[in-house]
Design a protein around this motif. Structure first.
Motif, mmCIF file in Angstrom:
data_model
loop_
_atom_site.group_PDB
_atom_site.id
_atom_site.type_symbol
_atom_site.label_atom_id
_atom_site.label_comp_id
_atom_site.label_asym_id
_atom_site.label_seq_id
_atom_site.Cartn_x
_atom_site.Cartn_y
_atom_site.Cartn_z
ATOM 1 N N PRO A 184 -12.187 -2.555 -20.814
ATOM 2 C CA PRO A 184 -10.848 -2.266 -21.355
ATOM 3 C C PRO A 184 -9.778 -3.227 -20.852
ATOM 4 O O PRO A 184 -8.755 -3.416 -21.503
ATOM 5 N N ASN A 185 -9.991 -3.820 -19.679
ATOM 6 C CA ASN A 185 -9.021 -4.752 -19.099
ATOM 7 C C ASN A 185 -9.741 -6.035 -18.710
ATOM 8 O O ASN A 185 -10.707 -5.994 -17.952
ATOM 9 N N ILE A 186 -9.282 -7.155 -19.228
ATOM 10 C CA ILE A 186 -9.941 -8.437 -18.968
ATOM 11 C C ILE A 186 -8.896 -9.455 -18.516
ATOM 12 O O ILE A 186 -7.838 -9.597 -19.126
ATOM 13 N N THR A 187 -9.239 -10.165 -17.429
ATOM 14 C CA THR A 187 -8.428 -11.274 -16.952
ATOM 15 C C THR A 187 -9.221 -12.561 -17.095
ATOM 16 O O THR A 187 -10.360 -12.653 -16.639
ATOM 17 N N LEU A 188 -8.609 -13.547 -17.750
ATOM 18 C CA LEU A 188 -9.219 -14.851 -17.930
ATOM 19 C C LEU A 188 -8.432 -15.884 -17.140
ATOM 20 O O LEU A 188 -7.204 -15.849 -17.110
ATOM 21 N N HIS A 189 -9.150 -16.814 -16.492
ATOM 22 C CA HIS A 189 -8.507 -17.965 -15.863
ATOM 23 C C HIS A 189 -8.933 -19.221 -16.606
ATOM 24 O O HIS A 189 -10.137 -19.487 -16.741
ATOM 25 N N LEU A 190 -7.976 -19.990 -17.101
ATOM 26 C CA LEU A 190 -8.265 -21.240 -17.797
ATOM 27 C C LEU A 190 -8.140 -22.387 -16.804
ATOM 28 O O LEU A 190 -7.030 -22.743 -16.398
ATOM 29 N N THR A 213 -12.511 -2.294 -27.693
ATOM 30 C CA THR A 213 -12.310 -1.562 -26.439
ATOM 31 C C THR A 213 -11.325 -2.263 -25.509
ATOM 32 O O THR A 213 -10.890 -1.687 -24.516
ATOM 33 N N LEU A 214 -10.965 -3.499 -25.831
ATOM 34 C CA LEU A 214 -10.059 -4.267 -24.982
ATOM 35 C C LEU A 214 -8.633 -3.755 -25.153
ATOM 36 O O LEU A 214 -8.071 -3.799 -26.242
ATOM 37 N N GLN A 215 -8.054 -3.271 -24.060
ATOM 38 C CA GLN A 215 -6.712 -2.707 -24.113
ATOM 39 C C GLN A 215 -5.661 -3.661 -23.534
ATOM 40 O O GLN A 215 -4.550 -3.757 -24.055
ATOM 41 N N ASN A 216 -6.027 -4.357 -22.461
ATOM 42 C CA ASN A 216 -5.070 -5.242 -21.800
ATOM 43 C C ASN A 216 -5.732 -6.591 -21.515
ATOM 44 O O ASN A 216 -6.770 -6.651 -20.859
ATOM 45 N N LEU A 217 -5.131 -7.659 -22.008
ATOM 46 C CA LEU A 217 -5.645 -9.013 -21.817
ATOM 47 C C LEU A 217 -4.623 -9.820 -21.022
ATOM 48 O O LEU A 217 -3.473 -9.953 -21.428
ATOM 49 N N HIS A 218 -5.071 -10.355 -19.885
ATOM 50 C CA HIS A 218 -4.193 -11.192 -19.053
ATOM 51 C C HIS A 218 -4.834 -12.566 -18.926
ATOM 52 O O HIS A 218 -6.003 -12.690 -18.561
ATOM 53 N N VAL A 219 -4.078 -13.612 -19.252
ATOM 54 C CA VAL A 219 -4.586 -14.977 -19.231
ATOM 55 C C VAL A 219 -3.755 -15.788 -18.237
ATOM 56 O O VAL A 219 -2.527 -15.809 -18.319
ATOM 57 N N VAL A 220 -4.452 -16.440 -17.289
ATOM 58 C CA VAL A 220 -3.787 -17.285 -16.300
ATOM 59 C C VAL A 220 -4.168 -18.738 -16.580
ATOM 60 O O VAL A 220 -5.345 -19.098 -16.557
#
Length: 375
Positions: A184-190, A213-220
């Motif tokens: 449900p919560n995914i953090t990606l680092h580019l 199902t993904l509720q919150n997406l955080h991209v750094v």
């Protein structure tokens, strides 16, 4: 000058227009120093130029804006509707799909309510017709997106769109390969992020649209080529979602850090992502010394998987050889990426004359350290 927050302005990449970054033209960074700030103020006359401080405003007035401002004021009287009213999501999609934007984009229009794994698709044709919402092309194009009858324009547009969408389908494929696609919560680092990824920021919503199902997406975004933030790095900035995702209380957010990834990982408070992404870094062929500490970290110390892509097979094999000498473990050891771009480009660096490459043509996934508890 009128003060107006820039926190919700979308990033548009670092393309340059007459030596001015497009981010400044869009009001996302200061027009004079090209840096971020928590609040940017705009010229009260032309309302087209943004500054982080009165100092920058005065410097730019003397340097160029004194001559530019009257021209912008005059331009504001032309086509008033398009100049001052923002596009709706429907307008944005319609314009990009008819080629009025700078490049064709064909993301999924409506978020899926049921999860259809990307791994069930064999080709871009399957993605467009079975996973996305472009089923209308069925029967109009062949399985390799070649035109049937008089559909050459549709074929060209869909093939061109793969050059940008391949970023996001590759990420989804990597999430599936690492069993993360249903979180449900995914953090990606580019890793090594630059203008290419920033320019595609709006299309990260494709992850929300294909992963129900993904509720919150955080991209750094982490990379030495990124613009520096005046307000302090690592600050999370919320980004707009489409009306459907907003209604479901789904969120997207962005943070950006200007440094090499191994330096970022060494900072106090660093939190490992679910997945790191290193797109076409060329770390085994270019700037080898500067990339070496980051690659060593990702191979030996990182507690998360990292997906890499390369332009061609030679580049991939060179990178794999170096990683293996570091003792890296692999989830995908190296293969042609099913979700590479479909538009061929000439590669002047290849040994064979007139050989071609494709965006993100090959990929592999480094496993990272196993953090599961011992039995």
């Amino acid at each position: 000058m009128e003060s107006e927050s820039s926190a919700m302005k979308p990033w548009t990449g670092l393309r340059f227009v007459n030596n001015i970054p497009a981010l400044a033209v869009k009001g996302a960074v200061c027009f004079s120093c090209h840096q971020q700030a928590p609040t940017l103020s705009r010229c009260s006359k032309c309302k087209r130029v943004w500054y982080c401080s009165q100092k920058c405003q005065k410097q730019d007035w003397t340097a160029r804006h004194k001559q530019l401002c009257p021209k912008l004021v005059a331009a504001n009287t032309l086509n008033v509707h398009r100049s001052h009213e923002p596009r709706t999501w429907a307008e944005y999609r319609r314009e990009t799909e008819t080629g009025q934007d700078y490049s064709p984009r064909f993301p999924t229009d409506t978020p899926r309510t049921t999860y259809v794994p990307l791994s069930t698709a064999e080709s871009w044709y399957d993605y467009y017709t079975k996973i996305s919402d472009k089923s209308m092309v069925a029967g109009l194009l062949s399985p390799d997106l070649k035109p049937l009858a008089d559909n050459a324009n549709m074929s060209s547009a869909l093939i061109a769109a793969t050059d940008e969408l391949c970023l996001f389908l590759t990420i989804i494929a990597a999430l599936e390969a690492t069993h993360l696609a249903t979180k449900p919560n995914i953090t990606l680092h580019l890793v090594g992020a630059n203008a290419v990824e920033l320019g595609s920021l709006m299309l990260f919503e494709e992850l929300l649209h294909l992963l129900p199902t993904l509720q919150n997406l955080h991209v750094v975004f982490v990379g030495p080529e990124l613009p520096r933030s005046v307000s302090g790095e690592d600050e999370s900035t919320p980004l707009d979602c489409c009306p459907e995702c907003t209604g479901l209380k789904r969120t997207r957010s962005l943070a950006m850090t200007t440094c090499a990834y191994h330096d970022y990982a060494a900072r106090e408070g660093y939190q490992a992502p679910d997945l790191a992404v290193a797109f076409q870094t060329g770390h085994a062929l270019e700037e080898i010394a500067s990339w070496a500490p980051t690659i060593r970290y990702l191979a030996r110390e990182a507690r998360h998987p990292t997906v890499f892509t390369t332009f061609n097979e030679h580049e991939m094999l060179s990178e794999l050889a170096g990683l293996k000498t570091l003792g890296a473990r692999f989830i995908v050891e190296g293969e042609r990426n099913r979700w590479r771009g479909m538009r061929p480009m000439l590669d002047p660096l290849e040994e064979l004359e007139s050989s071609a490459y494709y965006q993100h043509q090959y990929w592999y996934i480094v496993a990272g350290l196993d953090t599961s508890p011992s039995p």
